[in-house]
Design an enzyme around this catalytic site. Structure first.
Site, PDB file in Angstrom:
ATOM      1  CG  ASP A 188      -3.501 -39.954 151.933  1.00  0.00           C
ATOM      2  OD1 ASP A 188      -2.865 -40.742 152.657  1.00  0.00           O
ATOM      3  OD2 ASP A 188      -3.407 -38.723 152.052  1.00  0.00           O
TER       4      ASP A 188
ATOM      5  CG  HIS B 254      -2.785 -31.426 151.929  1.00  0.00           C
ATOM      6  ND1 HIS B 254      -1.957 -31.558 150.835  1.00  0.00           N
ATOM      7  CD2 HIS B 254      -2.113 -32.038 152.943  1.00  0.00           C
ATOM      8  CE1 HIS B 254      -0.877 -32.219 151.177  1.00  0.00           C
ATOM      9  NE2 HIS B 254      -0.935 -32.521 152.441  1.00  0.00           N
TER      10      HIS B 254
ATOM     11  CG  ASN C 174      -1.862 -27.428 150.394  1.00  0.00           C
ATOM     12  OD1 ASN C 174      -1.988 -28.170 151.359  1.00  0.00           O
ATOM     13  ND2 ASN C 174      -1.916 -27.853 149.147  1.00  0.00           N
TER      14      ASN C 174
ATOM     15  CD  GLU D  39      -3.351 -31.092 147.446  1.00  0.00           C
ATOM     16  OE1 GLU D  39      -3.271 -30.476 148.519  1.00  0.00           O
ATOM     17  OE2 GLU D  39      -2.353 -31.581 146.887  1.00  0.00           O
TER      18      GLU D  39
HETATM   19  C1  F6R Z   1      -0.563 -38.424 154.477  1.00  0.00           C
HETATM   20  C2  F6R Z   1      -1.457 -37.284 154.334  1.00  0.00           C
HETATM   21  C3  F6R Z   1      -0.970 -35.871 154.273  1.00  0.00           C
HETATM   22  C4  F6R Z   1       0.135 -35.550 155.271  1.00  0.00           C
HETATM   23  C5  F6R Z   1       0.571 -34.104 155.138  1.00  0.00           C
HETATM   24  C6  F6R Z   1       1.739 -33.762 156.059  1.00  0.00           C
HETATM   25  O1  F6R Z   1      -1.274 -39.642 154.580  1.00  0.00           O
HETATM   26  O2  F6R Z   1      -2.607 -37.525 154.249  1.00  0.00           O
HETATM   27  O3  F6R Z   1      -2.069 -35.016 154.485  1.00  0.00           O
HETATM   28  O4  F6R Z   1      -0.316 -35.795 156.572  1.00  0.00           O
HETATM   29  O5  F6R Z   1       0.952 -33.837 153.817  1.00  0.00           O
HETATM   30  O6  F6R Z   1       2.844 -34.489 155.683  1.00  0.00           O
HETATM   31  P1  F6R Z   1       4.207 -34.365 156.522  1.00  0.00           P
HETATM   32  O7  F6R Z   1       3.951 -34.951 157.848  1.00  0.00           O
HETATM   33  O8  F6R Z   1       5.198 -35.173 155.726  1.00  0.00           O
HETATM   34  O9  F6R Z   1       4.549 -32.915 156.574  1.00  0.00           O
END
Ligand code: F6R
Length: 264
Positions: A67, A139, A137, A144
């Site tokens: 992403d 994701h 959440n 989301e």
């Molecule tokens: C990032 C992504 C997100 C993160 C997730 C956890 O490319 O796709 O899904 O993996 O938000 O982020 P952290 O590791 O910062 O808690």
């Protein structure tokens, strides 16, 4: 689904890097799906260390990031392009032409752009190993809650929880992006193998729902239960709401004994 319980971030990073390194060594042409975020920093550090040691060659590896924020250029310090360069790409020998990250600067024809990203994955032969983090959440990527399980790469509006989590990384007064381009859950489920990492108590509820709850669009990571080769590597804090921890430990012991290749 294999659930590997580790003590902390350091152990997780080591185990995940070992698994990725082993997969690259067995298949130097690996198509590797990558993630960003705090959880990944230790993994990239360890992969860079193995590369510098001379045991890990990325010259033929092809990468696809999950992403990117819409509206951020590749040089913006909070862009995922910048994150990947800082933590990984600048320190290993992946050919620039083999790196794919969604372009956050596109201004129109979003569907066409996203279909092109899917096409690039398809043309490369599909993703062999997809690395994932998880949001509070539930994701994965920026899928989301309520994302369709069949969703493909697309423009996605970020949830309030994600906006709150991200705002701290932006300068005071700077508006954080409200949308992102993300691979879909359907895209992720087509990867041949999936590796999800989670650390910290803030992720405990999402991890428990993903592994032990029903498959539901309210928790995107629960869709991984539909995949035949998923490994979760989680620390004690993130595992604290799982009810079957003893069972996962016993499965791990037997896996190490009977099918150790699943761990390297
Ligand atoms: C990032 C992504 C997100 C993160 C997730 C956890 O490319 O796709 O899904 O993996 O938000 O982020 P952290 O590791 O910062 O808690």
């Amino acid at each position: 689904m294999l659930v590997i319980l580790k003590r902390d971030d350091e152990e997780i990073s080591r185990q995940a890097a070992q698994l990725i390194a082993g997969t690259v060594q067995r298949n130097p042409d690996l198509r590797l799906g990558l993630a960003t975020g705090g959880t990944m920093i230790g993994v990239y550090k360890e992969l860079v260390r193995l590369h510098k040691q001379g045991t890990l060659d990325f010259s033929r590896v092809v990468t696809f990031n999950l992403d990117e924020y819409l509206g951020l250029s590749a040089t913006h310090p909070q862009s995922f392009h910048h994150f990947m360069r800082e933590h990984f790409f600048a320190h290993v020998n992946i050919a620039a032409s083999n790196i794919h990250i969604p372009d956050g600067t596109i201004r129109s024809n979003y569907d066409q752009y996203c279909a092109g990203y899917e096409e690039a994955i398809h043309k490369a032969g599909g993703i062999d190993l997809q690395l994932l983090g998880i949001g509070r959440n539930g994701h994965i990527g920026f899928n989301e809650p309520t994302s369709s399980i069949g969703s493909r790469t697309r423009l996605k509006v970020l949830s309030k929880e994600t906006l709150d989590d991200n705002s701290k990384f932006f300068a005071p007064g700077e508006e954080s992006p409200r949308c992102a381009i993300t691979m879909g859950i359907g895209t992720i489920l087509e990867a041949r193998k999936v590796l999800l990492l989670a650390t910290g108590a803030a992720k405990a509820a999402a991890v428990a729902k993903s592994i032990e709850g029903p498959v539901a669009s309210a928790v995107s990571a629960s869709s991984l239960q539909l995949h035949s080769d998923v490994t979760f590597i989680i620390d004690d804090a993130a595992a604290s709401q799982l009810t079957q921890r003893d069972y996962y430990r016993r499965v791990m012991e037997m896996t190490a004994l009977l099918t150790p290749e699943r761990l390297s």
